[in-house]
Scaffold this motif. Structure first.
Motif, PDB file in Angstrom:
ATOM      1  N   THR A 297      -3.594  -5.556  15.629  1.00 59.56           N
ATOM      2  CA  THR A 297      -2.302  -5.557  16.244  1.00 59.56           C
ATOM      3  C   THR A 297      -2.783  -5.368  17.969  1.00 59.56           C
ATOM      4  OG1 THR A 297      -1.104  -4.715  14.487  1.00 59.56           O
ATOM      5  CG2 THR A 297      -0.152  -4.145  16.664  1.00 59.56           C
ATOM      6  N   PHE A 298      -3.402  -4.134  18.398  1.00 60.21           N
ATOM      7  CA  PHE A 298      -3.795  -3.962  19.745  1.00 60.21           C
ATOM      8  C   PHE A 298      -4.408  -5.220  20.314  1.00 60.21           C
ATOM      9  CE2 PHE A 298      -7.856  -2.907  22.227  1.00 60.21           C
ATOM     10  CZ  PHE A 298      -6.946  -2.379  23.340  1.00 60.21           C
ATOM     11  N   LEU A 299      -5.322  -5.970  19.778  1.00 61.36           N
ATOM     12  CA  LEU A 299      -5.832  -7.143  20.485  1.00 61.36           C
ATOM     13  C   LEU A 299      -4.785  -8.157  20.675  1.00 61.36           C
ATOM     14  CD1 LEU A 299      -9.114  -7.443  18.497  1.00 61.36           C
ATOM     15  CD2 LEU A 299      -8.956  -6.535  20.965  1.00 61.36           C
ATOM     16  N   LEU A 300      -3.697  -8.507  19.809  1.00 62.97           N
ATOM     17  CA  LEU A 300      -2.635  -9.239  19.755  1.00 62.97           C
ATOM     18  C   LEU A 300      -1.826  -8.881  20.747  1.00 62.97           C
ATOM     19  CD1 LEU A 300      -2.358 -10.331  15.915  1.00 62.97           C
ATOM     20  CD2 LEU A 300      -3.490 -11.634  17.655  1.00 62.97           C
TER      21      LEU A 300
ATOM     22  N   VAL B 217       3.511  -9.233  16.225  1.00 61.40           N
ATOM     23  CA  VAL B 217       2.782  -8.697  17.217  1.00 61.40           C
ATOM     24  C   VAL B 217       2.787  -9.646  18.673  1.00 61.40           C
ATOM     25  CG1 VAL B 217       0.645  -7.858  17.951  1.00 61.40           C
ATOM     26  CG2 VAL B 217       1.688  -7.317  15.759  1.00 61.40           C
ATOM     27  N   ARG B 218       2.369 -10.923  18.234  1.00 60.52           N
ATOM     28  CA  ARG B 218       2.460 -11.820  19.462  1.00 60.52           C
ATOM     29  C   ARG B 218       3.650 -11.937  20.121  1.00 60.52           C
ATOM     30  NH1 ARG B 218      -0.604 -15.228  15.848  1.00 60.52           N
ATOM     31  NH2 ARG B 218      -2.807 -15.122  16.334  1.00 60.52           N
TER      32      ARG B 218
ATOM     33  N   GLU C  17      -8.161  -1.225   4.117  1.00 65.74           N
ATOM     34  CA  GLU C  17      -8.133  -2.343   4.965  1.00 65.74           C
ATOM     35  C   GLU C  17      -7.255  -3.629   4.795  1.00 65.74           C
ATOM     36  OE1 GLU C  17      -8.842  -1.289   7.819  1.00 65.74           O
ATOM     37  OE2 GLU C  17     -10.678  -0.016   8.013  1.00 65.74           O
ATOM     38  N   ILE C  18      -6.042  -3.501   4.887  1.00 64.09           N
ATOM     39  CA  ILE C  18      -5.342  -4.504   4.796  1.00 64.09           C
ATOM     40  C   ILE C  18      -5.055  -5.204   5.826  1.00 64.09           C
ATOM     41  CG2 ILE C  18      -3.025  -5.266   3.646  1.00 64.09           C
ATOM     42  CD1 ILE C  18      -4.948  -3.659   1.443  1.00 64.09           C
ATOM     43  N   PRO C  19      -5.358  -6.401   5.868  1.00 60.48           N
ATOM     44  CA  PRO C  19      -4.981  -7.289   7.095  1.00 60.48           C
ATOM     45  C   PRO C  19      -3.568  -7.446   7.457  1.00 60.48           C
ATOM     46  CG  PRO C  19      -5.782  -8.890   5.457  1.00 60.48           C
ATOM     47  CD  PRO C  19      -5.776  -7.453   4.757  1.00 60.48           C
ATOM     48  N   LEU C  20      -3.170  -8.084   8.678  1.00 62.46           N
ATOM     49  CA  LEU C  20      -2.019  -8.636   8.894  1.00 62.46           C
ATOM     50  C   LEU C  20      -1.575  -9.929   8.356  1.00 62.46           C
ATOM     51  CD1 LEU C  20      -1.696  -8.021  12.723  1.00 62.46           C
ATOM     52  CD2 LEU C  20      -1.015  -6.418  11.001  1.00 62.46           C
ATOM     53  N   THR C  21      -0.405  -9.873   7.864  1.00 61.96           N
ATOM     54  CA  THR C  21      -0.138 -11.503   7.289  1.00 61.96           C
ATOM     55  C   THR C  21       0.150 -12.369   8.619  1.00 61.96           C
ATOM     56  OG1 THR C  21       2.249 -10.904   7.526  1.00 61.96           O
ATOM     57  CG2 THR C  21       1.183 -10.257   5.463  1.00 61.96           C
TER      58      THR C  21
END
Length: 187
Positions: free
Chosen positions: A71-74, A38-39, A27-31
């Motif tokens: 990513t989906f949410l953003l 993504v936005r 589980e590596i988060p987005l930087t």
């Protein structure tokens, strides 16, 4: 209306994608830069009248990994005013990242060195698409997947999408599909 479409969205940058490490179940988060990527993509591509129009979506498949979830949410954050209640969102392991097993978090050069030290790949160099990934070691050993195992689970999703869209290939109904996951298949 038009022919149904399928959109593939790869998660934004993570520390491990930036430096080339194999990232499967970790589980590596987005930087912060990944979130910005993504936005920006969402503002450009997603929204009423844009390439990915929420009113045309009928189903969204999302990998269960946190980087894909974010990513989906953003990606859809700019659609607050667009109706999404008609969209079936499925979080599924079927489109999860490749199970790298022993090689989880490793750099490609580390995999080659490890396999060479264990006497593997004497006839030809390691190729993830041909050789797949070995299971990890120890009681918490991670499951490594072969290309065939990955193909089988992805084929299930492709079959579902075909069945969903087939009756509407002449645009009788909006049945676009979005998949949010990873690129996968390094090595």
């Amino acid at each position: 209306m038009s022919t149904p479409r399928v959109f593939l969205a790869r998660h934004g940058e993570t520390e491990w994608t930036l430096n080339g490490r194999h990232t499967g179940i970790s589980e590596i988060p987005l930087t912060p830069h990944g979130e910005t990527q993504v936005r920006q993509a969402g503002r450009s591509l997603v929204g009423p009248g844009r390439l990915i129009d929420p009113s045309r979506l009928t189903r969204i498949y999302v990998s269960p990994r946190v980087r894909a979830q974010n990513t989906f949410l953003l990606l859809l954050a700019g659609c607050a005013g667009a109706p999404l209640e008609h969209v079936n969102v499925l979080v599924t392991e079927e489109i999860a990242e490749w199970g790298y097993g022993r090689y989880e978090g490793w750099f490609p050069a580390q995999i080659r060195e490890d396999r060479k030290a264990r006497g593997l790949d004497k006839e030809r160099p390691f190729d993830i698409w041909r050789d797949g990934c070995e299971d990890g070691e120890g009681p918490e050993g991670l499951k490594g997947e072969s290309a065939e195992e990955v193909r089988v689970r992805l084929d299930k999703v492709i079959k579902e999408i075909r069945e969903l869209q087939a009756p509407y290939m002449n645009g009788e109904k909006n049945v676009d599909v979005l998949l949010v996951g990873a690129g996968g298949g390094g090595g």
